[in-house]
Design an enzyme around this catalytic site. Structure first.
Site, short mmCIF file in Angstrom:
data_model
loop_
_atom_site.label_atom_id
_atom_site.label_comp_id
_atom_site.label_asym_id
_atom_site.label_seq_id
_atom_site.Cartn_x
_atom_site.Cartn_y
_atom_site.Cartn_z
N CYS A 1 46.21 51.95 35.68
CA CYS A 1 47.04 50.86 35.18
C CYS A 1 47.81 51.28 33.94
O CYS A 1 47.21 51.49 32.87
CB CYS A 1 46.19 49.63 34.89
SG CYS A 1 47.17 48.24 34.26
N CYS B 1 48.10 45.24 28.13
CA CYS B 1 47.17 44.28 28.72
C CYS B 1 45.78 44.90 28.71
O CYS B 1 45.60 46.01 29.21
CB CYS B 1 47.59 43.93 30.15
SG CYS B 1 46.40 42.85 31.00
N CYS C 1 41.26 43.90 31.81
CA CYS C 1 40.25 44.58 32.65
C CYS C 1 39.32 45.39 31.77
O CYS C 1 39.53 46.58 31.52
CB CYS C 1 40.94 45.45 33.69
SG CYS C 1 41.91 44.53 34.88
N CYS D 1 51.62 44.37 37.99
CA CYS D 1 50.18 44.54 37.84
C CYS D 1 49.60 45.17 39.10
O CYS D 1 49.80 44.66 40.21
CB CYS D 1 49.53 43.19 37.59
SG CYS D 1 47.72 43.25 37.57
N GLN E 1 40.16 30.74 45.67
CA GLN E 1 39.71 32.03 45.18
C GLN E 1 40.86 33.03 45.14
O GLN E 1 41.70 33.06 46.03
CB GLN E 1 38.57 32.58 46.07
CG GLN E 1 37.28 31.78 46.02
CD GLN E 1 36.47 32.03 44.76
OE1 GLN E 1 36.90 32.71 43.82
NE2 GLN E 1 35.27 31.48 44.72
N GLU F 1 34.48 16.14 46.69
CA GLU F 1 35.32 16.81 45.69
C GLU F 1 36.01 15.76 44.83
O GLU F 1 36.48 14.73 45.35
CB GLU F 1 36.36 17.69 46.40
CG GLU F 1 37.50 18.21 45.56
CD GLU F 1 37.05 19.09 44.42
OE1 GLU F 1 37.58 18.93 43.31
OE2 GLU F 1 36.18 19.97 44.64
N ASN G 1 29.18 24.68 44.93
CA ASN G 1 30.04 25.72 44.37
C ASN G 1 30.67 25.15 43.10
O ASN G 1 31.87 24.89 43.06
CB ASN G 1 31.11 26.13 45.39
CG ASN G 1 31.99 27.27 44.88
OD1 ASN G 1 31.58 28.07 44.06
ND2 ASN G 1 33.22 27.33 45.38
N CYS H 1 30.07 31.36 39.84
CA CYS H 1 30.87 32.36 39.13
C CYS H 1 30.33 32.61 37.73
O CYS H 1 30.91 33.36 36.96
CB CYS H 1 32.33 31.92 39.06
SG CYS H 1 32.57 30.37 38.15
#
Length: 378
Positions: free
Chosen positions: A5, A13, A16, A89, A214, A264, A310, A336
Site C-alpha cells: 500500500c 493513511c 491498517c 485503496c 458487511q 431489527e 448479531n 465483531c
C-alpha cells in the site's frame, strides 16, 4: 518497511495497523487473542481467511478541498480543509476505485462545495459506496449538510449512471449536525431504483442504502453459510434472529428451518427484508421492526429452539436476560467485538455452555475480526 500500500508507505493513511505483518502472522495473532479469551475451551474451528486485497465492497470517504478541486479520502490531521486523497485503496474492490476516480469531476460539474469543519461552511461532507457480491450492482450515497444541492445532483446524475452501468442507486443523506457523526436520519433516494440485489452463490437478498451490510462479502458468505450448517447440525426447527438487519442469517438458514422471525430496530431494513422474502416467495419466515431488548412477547409467542444474535459492538446489554429466560436450547452469537462477546458469554455461563468458536477474518491488516460461536443450554 514497504508494504503493498503506497498510502501506508507514504504515511497518508495508517488505518491498517497490522499491514507490516505477513497475513499468516496477522491471522495467527487474532487466533491467539480469541483462544486467550476462552481459557479451558478447546473446540476452536479452523479460521476463515480473506483475500489480502480488493476485499472491501463498502467504502466511506470524507470530502474536503474546494468546489473546483475536491479531495476524496480522509480528513486532514487538524480538521482543516486539506484532506488526504484516497482514490486507489488496494483494499477496495476495483469497482469502488473506478467510481471514486469519476467523482471529483462530478462534484465540480454539480457545483457541490466540500464541507469545511472549521468554518462550518459548504454542503458535501462525505461519500459512501457499496458494490454487491458479484460487483454487478452498486449504490452511491452523498452525505450532505442540507437539501440545497439535491436538484443539481439529480440534474447531472444521468451521465454518471450511463458511464458506470453497474451503479443502480444514488441517494442523499442529510446530516446537518456539525460534529463527527457521518450519517443523519433523513435519506432520500434520487434514482428510480431503490435497492440493489446482493447475489451470493446460494441465495440473494435486497439491500438499501441505510441498513448495515458487511464490507467483506466473501468472508460474510462463509459466516452465514457456517451458521446455516450449525442450524442443520444441531437440528433446529424454529429460530428468532435478533439484530437481523436485512436478514442475511435468516435467508441463508431458511432451508433448514420450519419457521424464522427476524427482529431489527431499523424500519428500512425490515421493509427491505420483507420485500426480499416476498420476491423469493418464502413463506416460512417473517421480519418485525422492534428493539432486541423488547421482544419478550415475541419470544413467548414463538418459543424458538434457537436464537441467533448479531449485535452491534456494544453487545447484548439488556437482551441477555431475555435469552436466559427463553425456551431456546441453542444460541448462535456472531460478534465483531471479542471484549463484549467474552463478557456476554460470561453472563450466560449459568444457562449456556460454549460449544463452537470460529474466527472469520472480515478485516485483514487491522486488529478487527468477526467471531461466530454456538452455545447450548445446560
Amino acid at each position: 518497511m514497504n508494504t503493498f500500500c503506497d498510502y501506508y508507505n507514504k504515511e497518508q493513511c495508517q488505518s491498517c495497523q497490522m499491514i507490516e505483518l505477513s497475513y499468516t502472522d496477522q491471522l495467527k495473532q487474532k487466533e491467539i487473542e480469541v483462544q486467550s479469551a476462552f481459557p479451558g475451551f478447546s473446540n476452536f474451528l479452523p479460521s476463515i481467511s480473506s483475500k489480502a486485497q480488493n476485499f472491501r465492497h463498502r467504502a466511506k470517504f470524507v470530502v474536503t478541498g474546494k468546489k473546483d478541486s475536491p479531495i476524496i479520502g480522509l480528513a486532514g490531521e487538524e480538521e482543516l480543509d486539506s484532506g488526504r486523497e484516497l482514490l486507489d485503496c488496494p483494499l477496495h474492490h476495483p469497482s469502488i476505485n473506478k467510481l471514486t476516480h469519476m467523482l471529483p469531476e462530478f462534484i465540480k460539474t454539480a457545483g457541490l462545495t466540500p464541507y469545511n469543519i472549521k468554518d462550518r461552511s459548504g454542503e458535501l461532507k462525505g461519500i459512501i459506496i457499496f458494490t454487491n457480491y458479484s460487483a454487478t450492482q452498486m449504490y452511491l450515497k452523498f452525505i450532505l449538510r442540507s437539501k440545497e444541492s439535491l436538484d443539481r445532483i439529480k440534474k447531472h446524475q444521468t451521465r454518471l449512471l450511463l458511464i458506470m452501468p453497474e451503479l443502480k442507486v444514488i441517494s442523499a443523506n442529510i446530516q446537518p449536525i456539525p460534529h463527527a457523526i457521518l450519517e443523519g436520519e433523513e435519506e432520500l433516494v434520487l434514482t428510480s431504483d431503490q435497492y440493489i440485489w446482493h447475489n451470493f452463490k446460494n441465495t440473494r437478498m435486497l439491500i438499501g442504502t441505510k441498513g448495515f451490510v458487511q464490507t467483506n462479502p466473501l468472508v460474510a458468505e462463509s459466516l452465514y453459510t457456517t451458521a446455516a450448517e450449525w442450524i442443520q447440525e444441531f437440528n433446529h426447527q424454529e429460530m428468532v434472529e435478533l439484530y437481523c438487519g436485512y436478514g442475511a442469517f435468516s435467508f441463508f438458514g431458511q432451508k433448514f428451518l420450519k419457521k424464522s422471525v427476524g427482529i431489527e430496530i431499523n424500519p428500512s431494513s425490515i421493509e427491505i427484508a420483507n420485500l426480499t422474502k416476498k420476491k423469493l416467495e418464502l413463506s416460512n419466515m417473517s421480519f418485525i421492526q422492534g428493539s432486541a431488548d423488547g421482544v419478550q412477547t415475541i419470544l413467548d409467542q414463538e418459543s424458538p429452539d434457537l436464537i441467533l444474535v448479531n449485535p452491534p459492538r456494544r453487545g447484548l446489554a439488556g437482551t441477555t436476560g431475555l435469552i436466559k429466560n427463553s425456551s431456546c436450547r441453542g444460541l448462535i452469537y456472531s460478534s465483531c467485538s471479542l471484549e463484549t462477546l467474552k463478557k456476554d458469554i460470561e453472563n450466560l455461563k449459568d444457562h449456556f455452555k460454549l460449544k463452537n468458536v470460529q474466527v472469520f477474518d472480515m478485516f485483514p491488516h487491522t486488529k478487527h475480526f468477526e467471531v461466530l460461536t454456538y452455545l447450548e443450554r445446560l
